[in-house]
Design an enzyme around this catalytic site. Structure first.
Site, mmCIF file in Angstrom:
data_model
loop_
_atom_site.group_PDB
_atom_site.id
_atom_site.type_symbol
_atom_site.label_atom_id
_atom_site.label_comp_id
_atom_site.label_asym_id
_atom_site.label_seq_id
_atom_site.Cartn_x
_atom_site.Cartn_y
_atom_site.Cartn_z
ATOM 1 N N HIS A 149 0.982 -1.185 -0.136
ATOM 2 C CA HIS A 149 -0.104 0.186 0.106
ATOM 3 C C HIS A 149 0.860 1.267 -0.004
ATOM 4 C CE1 HIS A 149 -3.579 2.550 1.180
ATOM 5 N NE2 HIS A 149 -2.591 3.207 1.684
ATOM 6 N N GLU A 150 1.931 1.379 0.880
ATOM 7 C CA GLU A 150 2.712 2.215 0.828
ATOM 8 C C GLU A 150 3.439 2.655 -0.503
ATOM 9 O OE1 GLU A 150 2.197 4.530 3.130
ATOM 10 O OE2 GLU A 150 0.796 3.317 4.464
ATOM 11 N N HIS A 153 1.492 4.133 -3.025
ATOM 12 C CA HIS A 153 1.590 5.750 -3.333
ATOM 13 C C HIS A 153 2.661 6.436 -3.754
ATOM 14 C CE1 HIS A 153 -2.088 6.552 -0.772
ATOM 15 N NE2 HIS A 153 -1.698 5.836 0.281
ATOM 16 N N GLU A 211 -6.235 6.510 -1.856
ATOM 17 C CA GLU A 211 -6.120 5.502 -0.935
ATOM 18 C C GLU A 211 -6.846 4.478 -1.556
ATOM 19 O OE1 GLU A 211 -4.906 5.211 2.225
ATOM 20 O OE2 GLU A 211 -4.092 7.151 2.173
#
Length: 297
Positions: A149-150, A153, A211
């Site tokens: 997820h990070e 980004h 997100e």
């Protein structure tokens, strides 16, 4: 020239808003993972090199400050080795989502802090906090979901896009005026000095769309690395349970909720076949995902 550039930005914002309002095309359940989409057109108005330089500077300052405070976990620590091993499996799949990732100087470090948090700065600079590993008792699959997820980004260049969307002041001002710890939730003992350094990188709260994209890109990255994408659902269930007892900084910048879990559940037909193929498993005979229990309070 500046007025002309702002006009272009305004036009790009309008076009982006219009396109995002359109209903997304239905996904093909037989597709090979989450379909790759184009990067935001807005990001071109924020200088990539400047963003990377600021990211490199801030990451270096953070590590130096942590080291001075004896909060940088040594490379020999099993948890650091664990994080780097997981990253070593995920990173080779990053170019699918951003070809520039092939040239990034990836770094993975662990900071000794009770904060339940993790981040990936532009250019592939990753940091985890011990709190997210211990308070949630994460399995390797769940660590991969957080890391994916990070990383997503950074791969989708959300920070560059957000910098343009917040162009009321110059990019340099945006990079220089924010306190790093306010976004990252870093323990003050790590960033007391670093917070006042000129040129702070602003990694702003991402939009709901950013997100959601990072959730989906993250489970795709993890599945291609051989990690069970169903761990993403278990992760956010854990987040919700712990947050109900004690609000977490992570959720102040990563909104949770049933809708988020539902979004991931809808995409399981796309990513589970990838996971099964990588692991050499029969898709129709996958055992239920086994999470680890939360620590007793």
């Amino acid at each position: 020239m500046k007025k002309f550039k702002f006009t272009l930005i305004a036009l790009a914002l309008a076009a982006s808003t219009a396109s995002s309002a359109q209903a997304p095309a239905p996904m093909n359940p037989k597709a090979d993972g989450i379909p790759v989409t184009k990067l935001s057109r807005l990001r071109v108005f924020a200088d990539e090199q400047e963003m990377d330089q600021q990211s490199k500077l801030q990451y270096s300052q953070l590590l130096n400050e942590a080291k001075q405070k004896e909060a940088l976990v040594p490379e020999s620590d099993p948890q650091v080795k664990r994080l780097r091993a997981i990253a070593a499996r995920i990173v080779p799949n990053a170019q699918r989502w951003n070809p520039s990732a092939a040239n990034w100087q990836w770094e993975v470090n662990l900071l000794n802090s009770d904060q339940v948090n993790a981040f990936c700065m532009p250019g592939g600079r990753i940091a985890f906090f011990t709190g997210i590993l211990t308070k949630l008792n994460l399995t390797d699959d769940e660590v991969a979901m957080v890391m994916g997820h990070e990383i997503a980004h950074a791969l989708r260049e959300h920070a560059r896009k957000r910098a343009v969307q917040s162009t009321a002041v110059s990019l340099a001002s945006k990079l220089g005026g924010a306190v790093l710890s306010s976004y990252l939730g870093i323990d003050p003992r790590i960033t007391d000095a670093g917070a006042n350094v000129a040129g702070q990188l602003t990694v702003m709260k991402f939009s709901r769309g950013d997100e959601t994209e990072s959730d989906l890109v993250g489970i795709d990255l993890a599945a291609r690395a051989g990690y069970d994408p169903r761990a993403g659902i278990a992760l956010w269930q854990k987040m919700g349970a712990v947050n109900a007892q004690q609000p977490m900084e992570f959720l102040s910048t990563h909104p949770s909720g049933n809708s988020r879990i539902q979004d991931m559940q809808k995409q399981m037909p796309l990513v589970l076949p990838v996971y099964a193929r990588v692991r050499g498993l029969d898709l129709n005979k996958l055992p239920p995902y086994q999470t680890s229990p939360l620590p007793k309070s």
